[in-house]
Scaffold this motif. Structure first.
Motif, PDB file in Angstrom:
ATOM      1  N   ASP A  79      39.000  50.100  37.265  1.00  0.00           N
ATOM      2  CA  ASP A  79      37.908  50.895  37.839  1.00  0.00           C
ATOM      3  C   ASP A  79      37.749  50.619  39.330  1.00  0.00           C
ATOM      4  N   MET A  80      37.816  49.360  39.716  1.00  0.00           N
ATOM      5  CA  MET A  80      37.598  49.004  41.115  1.00  0.00           C
ATOM      6  C   MET A  80      38.721  49.529  42.005  1.00  0.00           C
TER       7      MET A  80
ATOM      8  N   CYS B 266      32.476  46.207  36.133  1.00  0.00           N
ATOM      9  CA  CYS B 266      33.631  47.098  36.198  1.00  0.00           C
ATOM     10  C   CYS B 266      34.892  46.296  35.946  1.00  0.00           C
TER      11      CYS B 266
ATOM     12  N   VAL C 146      35.789  42.634  47.640  1.00  0.00           N
ATOM     13  CA  VAL C 146      36.450  43.890  47.994  1.00  0.00           C
ATOM     14  C   VAL C 146      36.716  43.851  49.489  1.00  0.00           C
TER      15      VAL C 146
ATOM     16  N   SER D 251      33.356  38.069  42.990  1.00  0.00           N
ATOM     17  CA  SER D 251      34.150  39.261  43.284  1.00  0.00           C
ATOM     18  C   SER D 251      34.304  39.413  44.785  1.00  0.00           C
TER      19      SER D 251
ATOM     20  N   VAL E 127      41.115  44.001  45.802  1.00  0.00           N
ATOM     21  CA  VAL E 127      40.039  43.673  44.873  1.00  0.00           C
ATOM     22  C   VAL E 127      40.343  42.340  44.212  1.00  0.00           C
TER      23      VAL E 127
ATOM     24  N   CYS F 193      33.370  51.204  33.678  1.00  0.00           N
ATOM     25  CA  CYS F 193      32.223  50.500  34.271  1.00  0.00           C
ATOM     26  C   CYS F 193      30.999  50.629  33.382  1.00  0.00           C
TER      27      CYS F 193
ATOM     28  N   TRP G 285      37.728  52.969  42.689  1.00  0.00           N
ATOM     29  CA  TRP G 285      36.619  52.928  43.651  1.00  0.00           C
ATOM     30  C   TRP G 285      37.138  52.781  45.075  1.00  0.00           C
TER      31      TRP G 285
ATOM     32  N   ILE H 134      30.540  42.522  38.900  1.00  0.00           N
ATOM     33  CA  ILE H 134      30.930  42.632  40.314  1.00  0.00           C
ATOM     34  C   ILE H 134      29.821  42.159  41.231  1.00  0.00           C
TER      35      ILE H 134
ATOM     36  N   ASN I  86      28.782  43.491  44.900  1.00  0.00           N
ATOM     37  CA  ASN I  86      29.565  44.695  45.174  1.00  0.00           C
ATOM     38  C   ASN I  86      28.934  45.923  44.525  1.00  0.00           C
TER      39      ASN I  86
END
Length: 517
Positions: free
Chosen positions: A268-269, A264, A344, A342, A355, A217, A272, A83, A86
């Protein structure tokens, strides 16, 4: 692979689980699939994973391509991606959790936790606070000192980073302006370790991954055999996506971990961003949430932001970029690291988050896809699609190249020992260490002692000197500038001024140390 989740993590996982998609995709699912397919086709992406959260629920999950081009192994929602930057918001979150627990304060001097910390200016050393490590206001230039982090692998340690900062000269005064840096996030990770009483990686697992159920992660050192599927970075070679070699066994901790080293999955993201989009989530106090999304350092509002998003505000918080987009609040960040991209994007007032994870050279693809997906919520318009934004980016690049064309280096030839006689020797920079300009074969080699991928050949381009790197993955060639006088400094600069800022050649100042061996 089965993974045991502790009760708190299981609860978070249940709330932000990835539901099985129905046979008839929801509107968000269909929109995202179409946009992703257009981006994959336009930019020939090796693999991608995209997810969207709407109103606290996962509304779309789309994966395409392969973990490694030609492998036949598909990208899945549990595949690990780098990531990159991030990671910064996770480092800031560790510090925020420690602040909630009373183990540090944002206005603590950095030296309270790291007595050996030094900046170039003693006054800045005394007055730099923990919060300053996160908001890019140090006075250092863009990406200063990043050659101690990348290209990887190299042998610079976190202690070397802290020692090297004292030799990096500022380009502006402290807290007077914004310039993105990575080194101070490495320092932030060490502050967390000192305040938390355990290594940074342990704190990330304890303070972020476990309470949010982000068990896929990876941070610090970890074993490939104990992880899920792993997306491999790619680079473009002769128009093809070429995967880097697969990792085996134990993956080592890296010096840049707190700035950009966490990995990750999409699953997982989504957990998050779900925790951030839920203001009542008990993981972080309202006070620390406000601190994270407060504009601590103003940032420029560029032409693109004004024309594409009607933006009026831009600032950096604690590991997040803050802005307004079409009248909506936006909290976002990107990550770029050696063939991995990546993004976000959070729209907090709409309880919506996006994401994007890509395992290829994909700067334009990330920008375009992020715009298309965000516009679905801030300014719905079928004309604002992948083709629209891709054309705008192509036009921007064309205009820049017309205004500042790349130098023509096609006439390059190997430098001879005779003409390079005045440059031969071992040269030393106070933070980067030694490089050798010494005979190699029938020409002259350039070799860094501490960054093994930074090795190449000295070339002549007309009356100029150029370093042609042996490793194609080091993709920013360098001009070499001889000392202007006896006893002066040897310097480097980028051939392509738009090359990644982490090739901070301009911060190097080599002095002659000794003759070649």
């Amino acid at each position: 692979m089965s993974r045991f989740l502790p009760p708190a993590a299981a609860l978070a996982a249940a709330f932000f689980c990835i539901p099985a998609m129905a046979s008839q995709p929801a509107p968000a699912q269909a929109f995202v699939e179409q946009a992703v397919d257009q981006a994959v086709a336009r930019y020939d992406l090796p693999g991608i994973a995209v997810g969207v959260v709407e109103d606290g629920k996962v509304a779309a999950v789309v994966t395409r391509g392969e973990l490694a081009a030609g492998s036949g192994e598909p990208v899945t929602p549990d595949a690990l991606f780098r990531i990159a930057s991030n990671s910064k918001a996770m480092t800031a979150a560790v510090l925020a959790r420690l602040a909630d627990q009373g183990r540090l304060r944002w206005d603590d001097p950095v030296t309270r936790h790291l007595p050996r910390f030094r900046m170039h200016d003693p006054w800045v050393t005394r007055h730099m606070q923990v919060r300053d490590l996160l908001v890019h206001n140090s006075g250092l230039g863009l990406g200063a000192g990043d050659l101690m982090l990348w290209p990887e692998p190299n042998d610079f340690t976190r202690a070397d980073i802290i020692a090297g900062l004292a030799h990096l000269q500022p380009v502006t005064s402290f807290r007077s302006g914004y310039a993105y840096d990575n080194l101070l996030y490495v320092v932030a990770g060490e502050v967390a370790a000192a305040a938390g009483g355990k290594p940074y990686a342990d704190l990330v697992r304890e303070q972020v991954f476990a309470p949010l159920g982000m068990q896929g992660c990876r941070v610090g050192s970890w074993n490939v055999d104990e992880a899920g599927p792993i997306a491999r970075p790619h680079r473009r070679v002769d128009g093809r996506n070429v995967a880097r070699d697969a990792e085996r066994g134990e993956v080592p901790d890296i010096t840049s971990m707190a700035a950009g080293g966490i990995r990750c999955s999409l699953d997982d993201m989504l957990r998050w961003i779900g925790a951030w989009l839920d203001p009542a989530h008990p993981w972080l106090s309202p006070e620390q949430r406000r601190a994270a999304w407060t504009g601590h350092m103003p940032m420029p509002v560029g032409v693109r932001m004004r024309e594409w998003d009607n933006s009026h505000f831009h600032a950096y918080g604690h590991g997040w970029r803050l802005s307004d987009v079409d009248g909506h609040w936006k909290v976002a960040h990107t990550g770029t690291l050696s063939g991995m991209y990546s993004s976000v994007i959070l729209l907090p007032d709409l309880r919506t988050g996006i994401v994007i994870l890509i395992n290829g050279e994909a700067e334009d693809a990330r920008t375009v896809l992020g715009q298309v997906l965000a516009k679905r919520y801030t300014r719905p318009d079928p004309k604002l699609d992948v083709a629209h934004y891709a054309a705008l980016l192509d036009q921007e690049r064309s205009l820049r190249r017309e205004a500042e064309p790349l130098p023509d280096t096609g006439s390059r030839r190997p430098a001879t020992r005779r003409e390079a006689a005045g440059l031969l020797g071992v040269w030393r920079d106070p933070w980067f260490g030694e490089v050798a300009l010494c005979p190699r074969g029938d020409g002259i080699g350039f070799a860094s002692a501490r960054s093994p991928r930074m090795r190449g050949r000295l070339m002549r381009v007309g009356g100029d000197w150029l370093v042609d790197w042996d490793d194609d993955g080091v993709d920013a060639e360098a001009w070499l500038h001889p000392p202007e006088r006896r006893g002066g400094t040897l310097r480097l600069s980028k051939v392509d001024p738009e090359a990644d800022f982490s090739y901070d050649y301009q911060d190097l100042a080599f002095v002659h140390a000794r003759a070649c061996p």
